[in-house]
Motif scaffolding. Structure first.
Motif, PDB file in Angstrom:
ATOM      1  N   ALA A 172     -13.547   2.480  15.482  1.00 38.01           N
ATOM      2  CA  ALA A 172     -13.898   3.154  16.733  1.00 38.01           C
ATOM      3  C   ALA A 172     -13.831   4.667  16.614  1.00 38.01           C
ATOM      4  CB  ALA A 172     -12.977   2.689  17.861  1.00 38.01           C
ATOM      5  N   ALA A 173     -13.107   5.199  15.612  1.00 39.28           N
ATOM      6  CA  ALA A 173     -12.887   6.646  15.522  1.00 39.28           C
ATOM      7  C   ALA A 173     -13.662   7.317  14.394  1.00 39.28           C
ATOM      8  CB  ALA A 173     -11.397   6.940  15.357  1.00 39.28           C
ATOM      9  N   ALA A 174     -14.245   6.549  13.490  1.00 43.61           N
ATOM     10  CA  ALA A 174     -14.953   7.154  12.356  1.00 43.61           C
ATOM     11  C   ALA A 174     -16.042   6.224  11.862  1.00 43.61           C
ATOM     12  CB  ALA A 174     -13.983   7.475  11.216  1.00 43.61           C
ATOM     13  N   GLY A 175     -17.119   6.813  11.355  1.00 46.40           N
ATOM     14  CA  GLY A 175     -18.181   6.037  10.748  1.00 46.40           C
ATOM     15  C   GLY A 175     -17.703   5.376   9.469  1.00 46.40           C
TER      16      GLY A 175
ATOM     17  N   PRO B 102       0.828  -1.215   0.000  1.00 49.62           N
ATOM     18  CA  PRO B 102       0.000   0.000   0.000  1.00 49.62           C
ATOM     19  C   PRO B 102       0.859   1.260   0.000  1.00 49.62           C
ATOM     20  CG  PRO B 102      -0.011  -1.039   2.155  1.00 49.62           C
ATOM     21  CD  PRO B 102       0.692  -1.982   1.238  1.00 49.62           C
ATOM     22  N   GLU B 103       0.323   2.297  -0.612  1.00 52.70           N
ATOM     23  CA  GLU B 103       0.992   3.594  -0.638  1.00 52.70           C
ATOM     24  C   GLU B 103       0.376   4.561   0.364  1.00 52.70           C
ATOM     25  OE1 GLU B 103       2.164   3.889  -5.337  1.00 52.70           O
ATOM     26  OE2 GLU B 103       0.034   3.857  -4.796  1.00 52.70           O
ATOM     27  N   VAL B 104      -0.834   4.252   0.795  1.00 54.84           N
ATOM     28  CA  VAL B 104      -1.545   5.060   1.792  1.00 54.84           C
ATOM     29  C   VAL B 104      -2.177   4.106   2.793  1.00 54.84           C
ATOM     30  CG1 VAL B 104      -3.439   6.689   2.182  1.00 54.84           C
ATOM     31  CG2 VAL B 104      -2.060   6.878   0.098  1.00 54.84           C
ATOM     32  N   VAL B 105      -1.993   4.414   4.077  1.00 56.86           N
ATOM     33  CA  VAL B 105      -2.631   3.630   5.134  1.00 56.86           C
ATOM     34  C   VAL B 105      -3.596   4.546   5.879  1.00 56.86           C
ATOM     35  CG1 VAL B 105      -2.315   2.282   7.242  1.00 56.86           C
ATOM     36  CG2 VAL B 105      -0.645   2.100   5.393  1.00 56.86           C
ATOM     37  N   LEU B 106      -4.854   4.147   5.922  1.00 58.05           N
ATOM     38  CA  LEU B 106      -5.878   4.899   6.643  1.00 58.05           C
ATOM     39  C   LEU B 106      -6.139   4.220   7.981  1.00 58.05           C
ATOM     40  CD1 LEU B 106      -8.465   5.474   3.758  1.00 58.05           C
ATOM     41  CD2 LEU B 106      -6.514   6.904   4.409  1.00 58.05           C
ATOM     42  N   GLY B 107      -6.211   5.020   9.042  1.00 59.66           N
ATOM     43  CA  GLY B 107      -6.458   4.470  10.368  1.00 59.66           C
ATOM     44  C   GLY B 107      -7.662   5.101  11.040  1.00 59.66           C
ATOM     45  N   ASP B 108      -8.593   4.264  11.475  1.00 60.71           N
ATOM     46  CA  ASP B 108      -9.740   4.753  12.258  1.00 60.71           C
ATOM     47  C   ASP B 108      -9.939   3.906  13.514  1.00 60.71           C
ATOM     48  OD1 ASP B 108     -10.736   2.393  11.211  1.00 60.71           O
ATOM     49  OD2 ASP B 108     -12.597   3.249  10.456  1.00 60.71           O
ATOM     50  N   ARG B 109      -8.844   3.292  13.959  1.00 61.18           N
ATOM     51  CA  ARG B 109      -8.880   2.433  15.144  1.00 61.18           C
ATOM     52  C   ARG B 109      -9.956   1.358  14.972  1.00 61.18           C
ATOM     53  NH1 ARG B 109      -5.396   4.141  18.826  1.00 61.18           N
ATOM     54  NH2 ARG B 109      -6.286   2.775  20.429  1.00 61.18           N
ATOM     55  N   PHE B 110      -9.911   0.770  13.776  1.00 62.86           N
ATOM     56  CA  PHE B 110     -10.794  -0.354  13.442  1.00 62.86           C
ATOM     57  C   PHE B 110     -12.275   0.002  13.625  1.00 62.86           C
ATOM     58  CE2 PHE B 110      -6.638  -1.983  14.605  1.00 62.86           C
ATOM     59  CZ  PHE B 110      -6.343  -2.817  13.529  1.00 62.86           C
TER      60      PHE B 110
ATOM     61  N   PHE C 297      -0.756   1.061  10.793  1.00 59.36           N
ATOM     62  CA  PHE C 297      -1.070   2.259  11.565  1.00 59.36           C
ATOM     63  C   PHE C 297      -2.575   2.412  11.708  1.00 59.36           C
ATOM     64  CE2 PHE C 297       2.829   3.132   9.067  1.00 59.36           C
ATOM     65  CZ  PHE C 297       3.739   3.186  10.112  1.00 59.36           C
ATOM     66  N   ALA C 298      -3.072   2.264  12.930  1.00 56.99           N
ATOM     67  CA  ALA C 298      -4.517   2.357  13.154  1.00 56.99           C
ATOM     68  C   ALA C 298      -4.930   3.707  13.723  1.00 56.99           C
ATOM     69  CB  ALA C 298      -4.977   1.246  14.093  1.00 56.99           C
ATOM     70  N   GLY C 299      -3.945   4.539  14.059  1.00 55.27           N
ATOM     71  CA  GLY C 299      -4.256   5.844  14.656  1.00 55.27           C
ATOM     72  C   GLY C 299      -3.728   5.921  16.071  1.00 55.27           C
ATOM     73  N   ALA C 300      -3.218   7.097  16.435  1.00 59.94           N
ATOM     74  CA  ALA C 300      -2.638   7.287  17.769  1.00 59.94           C
ATOM     75  C   ALA C 300      -3.526   8.221  18.596  1.00 59.94           C
ATOM     76  CB  ALA C 300      -1.207   7.816  17.652  1.00 59.94           C
ATOM     77  N   TYR C 301      -2.923   9.093  19.389  1.00 61.88           N
ATOM     78  CA  TYR C 301      -3.679   9.889  20.367  1.00 61.88           C
ATOM     79  C   TYR C 301      -4.791  10.716  19.736  1.00 61.88           C
ATOM     80  CZ  TYR C 301      -4.909  13.635  23.550  1.00 61.88           C
ATOM     81  OH  TYR C 301      -5.635  14.526  24.301  1.00 61.88           O
ATOM     82  N   ILE C 302      -4.496  11.438  18.671  1.00 56.70           N
ATOM     83  CA  ILE C 302      -5.506  12.329  18.087  1.00 56.70           C
ATOM     84  C   ILE C 302      -6.712  11.530  17.605  1.00 56.70           C
ATOM     85  CG2 ILE C 302      -5.969  13.845  16.111  1.00 56.70           C
ATOM     86  CD1 ILE C 302      -3.163  15.041  16.542  1.00 56.70           C
ATOM     87  N   THR C 303      -6.452  10.419  16.950  1.00 53.05           N
ATOM     88  CA  THR C 303      -7.551   9.578  16.479  1.00 53.05           C
ATOM     89  C   THR C 303      -8.383   9.067  17.649  1.00 53.05           C
ATOM     90  OG1 THR C 303      -5.997   8.870  14.769  1.00 53.05           O
ATOM     91  CG2 THR C 303      -8.087   7.696  14.893  1.00 53.05           C
TER      92      THR C 303
ATOM     93  N   ARG D 161     -15.348  10.271  17.945  1.00 58.61           N
ATOM     94  CA  ARG D 161     -16.560   9.844  18.642  1.00 58.61           C
ATOM     95  C   ARG D 161     -17.685   9.746  17.602  1.00 58.61           C
ATOM     96  NH1 ARG D 161     -13.145   9.151  21.727  1.00 58.61           N
ATOM     97  NH2 ARG D 161     -12.954   9.741  23.940  1.00 58.61           N
ATOM     98  N   PRO D 162     -17.620   8.740  16.728  1.00 61.07           N
ATOM     99  CA  PRO D 162     -18.576   8.699  15.619  1.00 61.07           C
ATOM    100  C   PRO D 162     -20.036   8.652  16.051  1.00 61.07           C
ATOM    101  CG  PRO D 162     -17.299   6.653  15.778  1.00 61.07           C
ATOM    102  CD  PRO D 162     -16.639   7.648  16.665  1.00 61.07           C
ATOM    103  N   SER D 163     -20.324   8.058  17.202  1.00 62.53           N
ATOM    104  CA  SER D 163     -21.719   8.012  17.655  1.00 62.53           C
ATOM    105  C   SER D 163     -22.248   9.400  18.014  1.00 62.53           C
ATOM    106  CB  SER D 163     -21.846   7.082  18.866  1.00 62.53           C
ATOM    107  OG  SER D 163     -21.077   7.555  19.958  1.00 62.53           O
ATOM    108  N   HIS D 164     -21.330  10.359  18.239  1.00 67.43           N
ATOM    109  CA  HIS D 164     -21.711  11.736  18.532  1.00 67.43           C
ATOM    110  C   HIS D 164     -21.445  12.677  17.350  1.00 67.43           C
ATOM    111  CE1 HIS D 164     -21.314   9.991  22.601  1.00 67.43           C
ATOM    112  NE2 HIS D 164     -22.208  10.894  22.942  1.00 67.43           N
ATOM    113  N   GLY D 165     -21.100  12.115  16.204  1.00 69.57           N
ATOM    114  CA  GLY D 165     -20.875  12.938  15.020  1.00 69.57           C
ATOM    115  C   GLY D 165     -19.472  13.492  14.884  1.00 69.57           C
ATOM    116  N   TYR D 166     -18.515  12.945  15.635  1.00 67.68           N
ATOM    117  CA  TYR D 166     -17.116  13.355  15.522  1.00 67.68           C
ATOM    118  C   TYR D 166     -16.324  12.189  14.928  1.00 67.68           C
ATOM    119  CZ  TYR D 166     -18.058  17.456  18.435  1.00 67.68           C
ATOM    120  OH  TYR D 166     -18.549  18.645  18.932  1.00 67.68           O
ATOM    121  N   HIS D 167     -15.798  12.391  13.722  1.00 64.05           N
ATOM    122  CA  HIS D 167     -15.098  11.334  12.998  1.00 64.05           C
ATOM    123  C   HIS D 167     -13.636  11.734  12.803  1.00 64.05           C
ATOM    124  CE1 HIS D 167     -19.081   9.690  11.865  1.00 64.05           C
ATOM    125  NE2 HIS D 167     -19.422  10.973  11.743  1.00 64.05           N
TER     126      HIS D 167
END
Length: 286
Positions: free
Chosen positions: A192-195, A182-190, A219-225, A230-236
């Motif tokens: 938990a961090a994005a819809g 892969p040339e780009v890795v996207l992380g949303d903590r599996f 890379f699944a995402g670190a502190y900021i992710t 909080r996808p259930s509250h509309g924060y992705h």
């Protein structure tokens, strides 16, 4: 020391809930910091996400803000919690429960740069560490929280794109045999961090640009992710890691001859990502 903790590039009018953040592209190295380090001026930059802020600079053209760090990652890591202090480099720091990032020397005040190379001859005082955090970490995250809150208030959701780069060899051990790396890795903590719809749209933007994309490995995402998602509250939040070999000479930390072409390709990706949740603006009066 840098006069400001960050640079904020804002559009004339916010048209989208998307916010872009580049916490590791800072390149203002305080002289006292360089003098206190055992590393030369080139090696100390090896942890820097060089030119990532330049790659995403077009965000305001599409109605989205971009916040970019000014202090370098080796000096202070904005993608760590402010209490992730390493007793091995900060005198008087409390020992926390086992934290893999701190244990590896990559706390909020890093002990090492890439390759595990030590930054300092000795230790910093706790007061020095707290001063860095107060001057850089606190205002950066205060601004980032404000941007996210503004998006959520105005558009009913906030989408944070956390922009990073990865060394070319970083995914060697994770590449699947017989398949292109892969040339780009996207992380949303599996998830938990994005819809899922947000993640799908961001992946599609890179794929349509001809880039190979994987999710959450290595890379699944670190502190900021973790802190902002909080996808259930509309924060992705989706973390983006781009292979540095696509646009820079990693050894010399210089743009490749094709850097401008890649930046133009990224401009198309940014435009597509910024379309997430975009609102139609009223026509201006003649």
């Amino acid at each position: 020391m840098p006069k400001n903790a960050f640079t904020l590039y804002e559009p004339r009018q916010r048209q989208t809930p998307v916010v872009f953040s580049s916490p590791h592209s800072g390149r203002e190295y305080p002289l006292a910091f360089l003098q206190a380090s055992v590393l030369d001026d080139q090696v100390i930059r090896s942890s820097e996400d060089a030119f990532v802020d330049d790659l995403f600079r077009a965000a305001p053209d599409f109605g989205a803000p971009l916040i970019a760090a000014r202090a370098p990652r080796a000096f202070l890591d904005l993608n760590r919690a402010c209490d992730e202090l390493d007793p091995a480099v900060v005198e008087g720091a409390q020992r926390l429960a086992h934290n893999p990032r701190v244990a590896s020397g990559l706390g909020v005040i890093p002990r090492v740069v890439s390759g595990g190379r030590a930054i300092y001859r000795g230790k910093l005082t706790l007061a020095e560490a707290e001063e860095r955090i107060g001057r850089h970490w606190v205002p950066y995250h205060a601004a980032l929280k404000r941007l996210m809150h503004e998006s959520h208030t105005e558009f009913g959701q906030a989408v944070l794109v956390d922009c990073h780069s990865m060394p070319h060899e970083a995914i060697d051990s994770h590449a699947r045999p017989g398949l292109p790396r892969p040339e780009v890795v996207l992380g949303d903590r599996f998830g938990a961090a994005a819809g899922r719809d947000v993640m799908d749209q961001i992946e599609a933007a890179f794929t349509r640009a001809g880039l190979r994309v994987s999710r959450n490995a290595p890379f699944a995402g670190a502190y900021i992710t973790q802190a902002y998602g909080r996808p259930s509250h509309g924060y992705h939040v989706v973390q983006i890691e781009i292979d540095r070999a696509l646009y820079m000479d990693e050894a010399r930390i210089l743009p490749l001859p094709g850097f401008e072409d890649f930046r133009q390709l990224m401009k198309g990706v940014i435009a597509e990502i910024a379309d997430i949740g975009r609102v139609a603006l009223p026509l201006a009066a003649e």
